[in-house]
Design a protein around this motif. Sequence first.
Motif, PDB file in Angstrom:
ATOM      1  N   ALA A  30       0.463  -0.045  11.201  1.00  0.00           N
ATOM      2  CA  ALA A  30       0.617   1.210  10.474  1.00  0.00           C
ATOM      3  C   ALA A  30      -0.619   1.562   9.658  1.00  0.00           C
ATOM      4  CB  ALA A  30       1.828   1.127   9.554  1.00  0.00           C
ATOM      5  N   LEU A  31      -1.376   0.546   9.206  1.00  0.00           N
ATOM      6  CA  LEU A  31      -2.539   0.800   8.361  1.00  0.00           C
ATOM      7  C   LEU A  31      -3.846   0.917   9.148  1.00  0.00           C
ATOM      8  CD1 LEU A  31      -1.854  -1.488   5.252  1.00  0.00           C
ATOM      9  CD2 LEU A  31      -1.404   0.943   5.527  1.00  0.00           C
ATOM     10  N   THR A  32      -3.755   0.879  10.442  1.00  0.00           N
ATOM     11  CA  THR A  32      -4.968   1.018  11.256  1.00  0.00           C
ATOM     12  C   THR A  32      -5.648   2.359  10.991  1.00  0.00           C
ATOM     13  OG1 THR A  32      -4.039  -0.372  13.008  1.00  0.00           O
ATOM     14  CG2 THR A  32      -5.881   1.056  13.604  1.00  0.00           C
ATOM     15  N   GLY A  33      -6.904   2.302  10.602  1.00  0.00           N
ATOM     16  CA  GLY A  33      -7.676   3.528  10.371  1.00  0.00           C
ATOM     17  C   GLY A  33      -7.347   4.248   9.081  1.00  0.00           C
ATOM     18  N   VAL A  34      -6.519   3.662   8.230  1.00  0.00           N
ATOM     19  CA  VAL A  34      -6.109   4.310   6.979  1.00  0.00           C
ATOM     20  C   VAL A  34      -7.192   4.139   5.908  1.00  0.00           C
ATOM     21  CG1 VAL A  34      -4.495   4.111   5.043  1.00  0.00           C
ATOM     22  CG2 VAL A  34      -3.630   4.227   7.386  1.00  0.00           C
ATOM     23  N   ASP A  35      -7.512   5.230   5.228  1.00  0.00           N
ATOM     24  CA  ASP A  35      -8.514   5.206   4.154  1.00  0.00           C
ATOM     25  C   ASP A  35      -7.914   4.839   2.803  1.00  0.00           C
ATOM     26  OD1 ASP A  35     -10.787   6.306   5.754  1.00  0.00           O
ATOM     27  OD2 ASP A  35      -9.450   8.039   5.884  1.00  0.00           O
ATOM     28  N   ALA A  36      -6.685   5.302   2.559  1.00  0.00           N
ATOM     29  CA  ALA A  36      -6.034   5.078   1.262  1.00  0.00           C
ATOM     30  C   ALA A  36      -4.536   4.907   1.457  1.00  0.00           C
ATOM     31  CB  ALA A  36      -6.316   6.234   0.316  1.00  0.00           C
ATOM     32  N   VAL A  37      -3.929   4.166   0.542  1.00  0.00           N
ATOM     33  CA  VAL A  37      -2.480   3.945   0.544  1.00  0.00           C
ATOM     34  C   VAL A  37      -1.909   4.463  -0.769  1.00  0.00           C
ATOM     35  CG1 VAL A  37      -0.677   2.177   0.397  1.00  0.00           C
ATOM     36  CG2 VAL A  37      -2.501   1.958   2.093  1.00  0.00           C
ATOM     37  N   ILE A  38      -0.792   5.186  -0.687  1.00  0.00           N
ATOM     38  CA  ILE A  38      -0.054   5.615  -1.873  1.00  0.00           C
ATOM     39  C   ILE A  38       1.297   4.915  -1.843  1.00  0.00           C
ATOM     40  CG2 ILE A  38       0.970   7.541  -3.132  1.00  0.00           C
ATOM     41  CD1 ILE A  38      -1.082   9.386  -1.816  1.00  0.00           C
ATOM     42  N   ASP A  39       1.562   4.074  -2.828  1.00  0.00           N
ATOM     43  CA  ASP A  39       2.794   3.300  -2.877  1.00  0.00           C
ATOM     44  C   ASP A  39       3.783   3.933  -3.847  1.00  0.00           C
ATOM     45  OD1 ASP A  39       4.812   1.450  -3.032  1.00  0.00           O
ATOM     46  OD2 ASP A  39       3.573  -0.191  -3.804  1.00  0.00           O
ATOM     47  N   ASP A  79       4.819  17.968  -8.998  1.00  0.00           N
ATOM     48  CA  ASP A  79       3.563  17.801  -9.738  1.00  0.00           C
ATOM     49  C   ASP A  79       3.043  16.370  -9.618  1.00  0.00           C
ATOM     50  OD1 ASP A  79       3.663  20.448 -10.517  1.00  0.00           O
ATOM     51  OD2 ASP A  79       4.461  20.030 -12.520  1.00  0.00           O
ATOM     52  N   VAL A  80       3.957  15.401  -9.645  1.00  0.00           N
ATOM     53  CA  VAL A  80       3.559  14.003  -9.468  1.00  0.00           C
ATOM     54  C   VAL A  80       2.936  13.795  -8.094  1.00  0.00           C
ATOM     55  CG1 VAL A  80       4.398  11.626  -9.303  1.00  0.00           C
ATOM     56  CG2 VAL A  80       5.278  13.131 -11.090  1.00  0.00           C
ATOM     57  N   ALA A  81       3.545  14.359  -7.072  1.00  0.00           N
ATOM     58  CA  ALA A  81       3.006  14.231  -5.715  1.00  0.00           C
ATOM     59  C   ALA A  81       1.600  14.810  -5.627  1.00  0.00           C
ATOM     60  CB  ALA A  81       3.932  14.927  -4.720  1.00  0.00           C
ATOM     61  N   ASP A  82       1.387  15.944  -6.255  1.00  0.00           N
ATOM     62  CA  ASP A  82       0.057  16.564  -6.232  1.00  0.00           C
ATOM     63  C   ASP A  82      -0.984  15.663  -6.899  1.00  0.00           C
ATOM     64  OD1 ASP A  82       1.036  18.793  -4.928  1.00  0.00           O
ATOM     65  OD2 ASP A  82       1.220  20.006  -6.742  1.00  0.00           O
ATOM     66  N   VAL A  83      -0.611  15.036  -8.015  1.00  0.00           N
ATOM     67  CA  VAL A  83      -1.536  14.139  -8.705  1.00  0.00           C
ATOM     68  C   VAL A  83      -1.840  12.924  -7.840  1.00  0.00           C
ATOM     69  CG1 VAL A  83      -1.821  12.589 -10.679  1.00  0.00           C
ATOM     70  CG2 VAL A  83      -0.870  14.874 -11.020  1.00  0.00           C
ATOM     71  N   LEU A  84      -0.825  12.354  -7.225  1.00  0.00           N
ATOM     72  CA  LEU A  84      -1.022  11.183  -6.367  1.00  0.00           C
ATOM     73  C   LEU A  84      -1.998  11.467  -5.232  1.00  0.00           C
ATOM     74  CD1 LEU A  84       2.647   9.856  -6.140  1.00  0.00           C
ATOM     75  CD2 LEU A  84       0.745   8.789  -7.360  1.00  0.00           C
ATOM     76  N   VAL A  85      -1.879  12.631  -4.625  1.00  0.00           N
ATOM     77  CA  VAL A  85      -2.788  13.001  -3.532  1.00  0.00           C
ATOM     78  C   VAL A  85      -4.204  13.173  -4.057  1.00  0.00           C
ATOM     79  CG1 VAL A  85      -3.354  14.811  -1.865  1.00  0.00           C
ATOM     80  CG2 VAL A  85      -0.989  14.011  -2.101  1.00  0.00           C
ATOM     81  N   ARG A  86      -4.341  13.872  -5.160  1.00  0.00           N
ATOM     82  CA  ARG A  86      -5.673  14.075  -5.736  1.00  0.00           C
ATOM     83  C   ARG A  86      -6.338  12.744  -6.071  1.00  0.00           C
ATOM     84  NH1 ARG A  86      -4.952  16.176 -11.117  1.00  0.00           N
ATOM     85  NH2 ARG A  86      -5.412  14.059 -11.798  1.00  0.00           N
ATOM     86  N   VAL A  87      -5.566  11.835  -6.629  1.00  0.00           N
ATOM     87  CA  VAL A  87      -6.109  10.524  -6.987  1.00  0.00           C
ATOM     88  C   VAL A  87      -6.478   9.734  -5.740  1.00  0.00           C
ATOM     89  CG1 VAL A  87      -5.513   8.286  -8.002  1.00  0.00           C
ATOM     90  CG2 VAL A  87      -4.933  10.396  -9.209  1.00  0.00           C
TER      91      VAL A  87
END
Length: 249
Positions: free
Chosen positions: A47-56, A164-172
């Motif tokens: 699942a993490l093949t080629g992934v740049d970032a992970v959001i948990d 709003d939390v989702a938007d912050v997580l993506v930006r980070v």
Amino acid sequence: MRVAVVGATGRIGALTLAALRGGGHDAVAISRCHGVDVLTGQGLDEALTGVDAVIDVLNCTSGEEAENVRFFTTATERLMAAGQRAGVGHHVVLSIAAVDRVRGNPHYAGKRAQEAAAEAGPVPHTIVPATQFHDFAAMVASWTETDGVARIAPLLVRPIAPEDVADVLVRVAVGEPLGRHRDVTGPGTQDLVDMARRTHAVRGHRIELVPTWENGIFDASMAGNALLPAADAEVAPTSFEDWLAAQAE
């Protein structure tokens, strides 16, 4: 960027996936429904093949402290190890504002363990501490409601919209690792009992609310300013009143 969301079938997970895709990113959904078990590691490397970032944004529903600590520690260690193997450059954890101030709460203990595991892990990370969500009060009341009566602790919170939390997580996630982001919160402090009363009124749900610390869920260690964010918190745009108005539509 190619960004994986762990806990993708939950509410915050789904909103984060939508925010990623809306921003033109390649979003990878990770959950048991998608054939990945982060506690055992099954399917995680693929699942993490080629992934740049992970959001948990994983959640644990156990009421036991030991199980919360085990769950969050194991999941984070598995994710970090697999992320290192896959060359992931940024691991983002959604946590809780003021998590270090509250003792005796099983979920908070688990989140502290999660933060510690992320800080000790091999992948550069950012911990994003957020305050409670706008529907938190109604949810808390539902846990104790019996025959139209619910016991609810008179907590002070500064709620935030999940979107709003989702938007912050993506930006980070698409930025550089920070180690720890400042607290993220909504624009106004609220009383949990009043929040529940107003939410139920808008939804047309008749219920008697009994303010008390004797509900078995929260205790007086969470009274006063214990749950409020730090003074330098990032303030998201959506107020509780905005959210209430949307509930009425």
